[in-house]
Write a protein that holds these residues in place. Sequence first.
Motif, PDB file in Angstrom:
ATOM      1  N   UNK A   1       0.811  -1.212   0.000  1.00 20.11           N
ATOM      2  CA  UNK A   1       0.000   0.000   0.000  1.00 20.11           C
ATOM      3  C   UNK A   1       0.847   1.266   0.000  1.00 20.11           C
ATOM      4  N   UNK A   2       2.110   1.132   0.453  1.00 24.19           N
ATOM      5  CA  UNK A   2       3.027   2.272   0.519  1.00 24.19           C
ATOM      6  C   UNK A   2       4.332   1.885  -0.161  1.00 24.19           C
ATOM      7  N   UNK A   3       4.348   1.817  -1.480  1.00 19.33           N
ATOM      8  CA  UNK A   3       5.530   1.307  -2.179  1.00 19.33           C
ATOM      9  C   UNK A   3       6.787   2.168  -2.010  1.00 19.33           C
ATOM     10  N   UNK A   4       6.646   3.417  -1.618  1.00 18.89           N
ATOM     11  CA  UNK A   4       7.819   4.287  -1.493  1.00 18.89           C
ATOM     12  C   UNK A   4       8.563   4.088  -0.179  1.00 18.89           C
ATOM     13  N   UNK A   5       8.008   3.323   0.750  1.00 18.88           N
ATOM     14  CA  UNK A   5       8.646   3.119   2.047  1.00 18.88           C
ATOM     15  C   UNK A   5       9.480   1.844   2.018  1.00 18.88           C
ATOM     16  N   UNK A   6      10.648   1.889   2.640  1.00 18.15           N
ATOM     17  CA  UNK A   6      11.489   0.691   2.705  1.00 18.15           C
ATOM     18  C   UNK A   6      11.004  -0.210   3.837  1.00 18.15           C
ATOM     19  N   UNK A   7      11.368  -1.482   3.773  1.00 20.85           N
ATOM     20  CA  UNK A   7      10.993  -2.432   4.819  1.00 20.85           C
ATOM     21  C   UNK A   7      11.501  -1.976   6.183  1.00 20.85           C
ATOM     22  N   UNK A   8      12.735  -1.476   6.217  1.00 21.85           N
ATOM     23  CA  UNK A   8      13.334  -1.064   7.481  1.00 21.85           C
ATOM     24  C   UNK A   8      12.592   0.119   8.089  1.00 21.85           C
ATOM     25  N   UNK A   9      12.283   1.109   7.277  1.00 21.86           N
ATOM     26  CA  UNK A   9      11.570   2.290   7.779  1.00 21.86           C
ATOM     27  C   UNK A   9      10.169   1.894   8.232  1.00 21.86           C
ATOM     28  N   UNK A  10       9.477   1.075   7.455  1.00 21.59           N
ATOM     29  CA  UNK A  10       8.139   0.625   7.835  1.00 21.59           C
ATOM     30  C   UNK A  10       8.201  -0.120   9.166  1.00 21.59           C
ATOM     31  N   UNK A  11       9.155  -1.000   9.312  1.00 18.21           N
ATOM     32  CA  UNK A  11       9.314  -1.757  10.548  1.00 18.21           C
ATOM     33  C   UNK A  11       9.562  -0.826  11.735  1.00 18.21           C
ATOM     34  N   UNK A  12      10.433   0.163  11.555  1.00 15.25           N
ATOM     35  CA  UNK A  12      10.728   1.106  12.634  1.00 15.25           C
ATOM     36  C   UNK A  12       9.505   1.947  12.997  1.00 15.25           C
ATOM     37  N   UNK A  13       8.783   2.412  11.988  1.00 15.08           N
ATOM     38  CA  UNK A  13       7.591   3.221  12.238  1.00 15.08           C
ATOM     39  C   UNK A  13       6.528   2.406  12.978  1.00 15.08           C
ATOM     40  N   UNK A  14       6.358   1.140  12.577  1.00 15.58           N
ATOM     41  CA  UNK A  14       5.390   0.275  13.253  1.00 15.58           C
ATOM     42  C   UNK A  14       5.790   0.043  14.706  1.00 15.58           C
ATOM     43  N   UNK A  15       7.072  -0.143  14.961  1.00 10.72           N
ATOM     44  CA  UNK A  15       7.552  -0.316  16.343  1.00 10.72           C
ATOM     45  C   UNK A  15       7.278   0.928  17.176  1.00 10.72           C
ATOM     46  N   UNK A  16       7.500   2.101  16.593  1.00 13.14           N
ATOM     47  CA  UNK A  16       7.238   3.348  17.315  1.00 13.14           C
ATOM     48  C   UNK A  16       5.751   3.508  17.606  1.00 13.14           C
ATOM     49  N   UNK A  17       4.905   3.214  16.631  1.00 10.40           N
ATOM     50  CA  UNK A  17       3.463   3.312  16.844  1.00 10.40           C
ATOM     51  C   UNK A  17       2.988   2.304  17.883  1.00 10.40           C
ATOM     52  N   UNK A  18       3.603   1.125  17.903  1.00 11.42           N
ATOM     53  CA  UNK A  18       3.260   0.119  18.910  1.00 11.42           C
ATOM     54  C   UNK A  18       3.693   0.600  20.300  1.00 11.42           C
ATOM     55  N   UNK A  19       4.877   1.186  20.396  1.00  6.04           N
ATOM     56  CA  UNK A  19       5.365   1.707  21.682  1.00  6.04           C
ATOM     57  C   UNK A  19       4.459   2.832  22.199  1.00  6.04           C
TER      58      UNK A  19
END
Length: 98
Positions: free
Chosen positions: A44-62
């Motif tokens: 759904x967000x092809x411009x985002x890298x796997x690493x950035x997506x993973x980090x953003x998800x971790x921050x939102x979870x925190x």
Amino acid sequence: MRFIDNPYQCPVTRTMSIIGGKWKPIIINCLGDKSIRFGKLNQLMPAISNKVLSNELKELEALTLIERTEFQELPPRVEYKLTTAGQSLLPLMHEVAK
């Protein structure tokens, strides 16, 4: 009200410090009211890298805005969904998107 001494007393500043940035609002909007797997979010967000997506998800979870559910199966499956607090941001995201 004066927020010079502590800018985080300002509700707008506090909100933007939590959900501001390039990707967090997009992730919140993509999740909406459903659970989505990591790979689907990435599509759904092809411009985002796997690493950035993973980090953003971790921050939102925190921040307790999203919930991560890991299923013990092969291949491994992880789904993300908004918590009640995260869902409370959806009207704001829809207003911004107008």
